[in-house]
Design a protein around this motif. Structure first.
Motif, short mmCIF file in Angstrom:
data_model
loop_
_atom_site.label_atom_id
_atom_site.label_comp_id
_atom_site.label_asym_id
_atom_site.label_seq_id
_atom_site.Cartn_x
_atom_site.Cartn_y
_atom_site.Cartn_z
N ARG A 251 0.91 -1.13 0.13
CA ARG A 251 0.10 0.03 -0.03
C ARG A 251 1.04 1.22 0.03
N TYR B 297 -3.35 5.38 7.54
CA TYR B 297 -3.37 3.90 7.32
C TYR B 297 -4.47 3.26 8.14
N GLN C 105 -8.47 -3.22 12.05
CA GLN C 105 -7.15 -3.39 11.26
C GLN C 105 -7.18 -4.84 10.83
N ASP D 101 -4.96 -5.89 8.24
CA ASP D 101 -3.70 -6.36 7.92
C ASP D 101 -2.43 -5.89 9.10
N GLY E 188 0.85 -4.22 9.19
CA GLY E 188 1.32 -3.41 8.48
C GLY E 188 2.99 -3.33 8.75
N TYR F 66 6.64 -2.18 12.79
CA TYR F 66 5.25 -2.57 12.44
C TYR F 66 4.17 -1.55 12.82
N THR G 274 0.72 -0.47 13.72
CA THR G 274 -0.59 -1.24 14.09
C THR G 274 -1.06 -0.69 15.23
N VAL H 165 3.73 0.86 2.67
CA VAL H 165 3.69 -0.41 3.64
C VAL H 165 3.18 -1.73 3.09
N ASN I 220 1.70 -5.63 3.90
CA ASN I 220 0.66 -5.77 4.52
C ASN I 220 0.52 -7.41 4.48
#
Length: 196
Positions: free
Chosen positions: A34, A42, A49, A51, A53, A82, A84, A107, A109
């Motif tokens: 992405r 994001y 969330q 994924d 990342g 990461y 997140t 990013v 994923n």
């Protein structure tokens, strides 16, 4: 573009090299890239969330909006980290945080379901999950303890010592918010330190 994508994926897969080739081979087909422009999100508060990342390139800021409408920065995520809200991610619950790109970001994923399947298929894969969890817990714990045991100036010096590379990438407004002080107070601290 295909070569670029392959480069991003190979850098990400290095995170798993210590787990053996079978883990990397399993997750590789599920990886996606992405590219996020500066200022875009994001993740937004209220979203789940799906994924995990990994920042190949760029810088993100995690923040929430308090009851007075102020943005409170709780962290910065840069290359090889990461991206997140990990506690919400592992529970697959809506996040309370926004994660915004402060720079154009790339990013990589990996879907939540693939991570869980990897844990089931490969015992060594669980170790990677545990290492991520330990890192996140340490960051959260260090942040809480910095507010309990350090002065604003000590928090600033600590940030400087551990994240000197971010000083020219993060605005003073965001840094002051992260440190839990007003921007004017941060300016005074910086001036006082510079004059020593």
């Amino acid at each position: 573009m295909k070569k670029e994508v392959e480069k991003y994926i190979q850098v990400y897969l290095r995170q798993f090299s210590h787990l053996g080739p079978e883990v990397a081979e399993f997750i590789q087909p599920y990886l996606s890239i992405r590219q996020i422009p500066k200022g875009e999100y994001y993740l937004s508060s209220g979203e789940i969330q799906h994924d995990m990342g990994f920042v190949y390139e760029g810088l993100c800021r995690r923040f929430f909006i308090n009851d007075k409408g102020n943005e409170i920065t709780t962290g910065f995520i840069q290359e090889n980290e990461y991206v997140t809200d990990y506690p919400a991610f592992i529970r697959q619950q809506p996040s309370k945080y926004h994660i915004q790109c402060l720079e154009p970001s790339i990013v990589v994923n990996l879907p939540y379901e693939v991570i869980q399947e990897s844990y089931r298929k490969f015992r060594q894969s669980e170790m990677q999950g545990r290492l991520i969890a330990e890192k996140v817990l340490t960051i959260l714990s260090d942040r809480v303890e910095s507010f309990l045991f350090l002065t604003a100036e000590e928090r600033y010096l600590n940030f400087l010592a551990n994240h000197e590379d971010l000083m020219n990438r993060v605005s003073l407004t965001h840094l002051a918010s992260f440190l839990g002080i007003e921007r004017q107070s941060l300016s005074r601290i910086r001036k006082r330190i510079a004059s020593k």
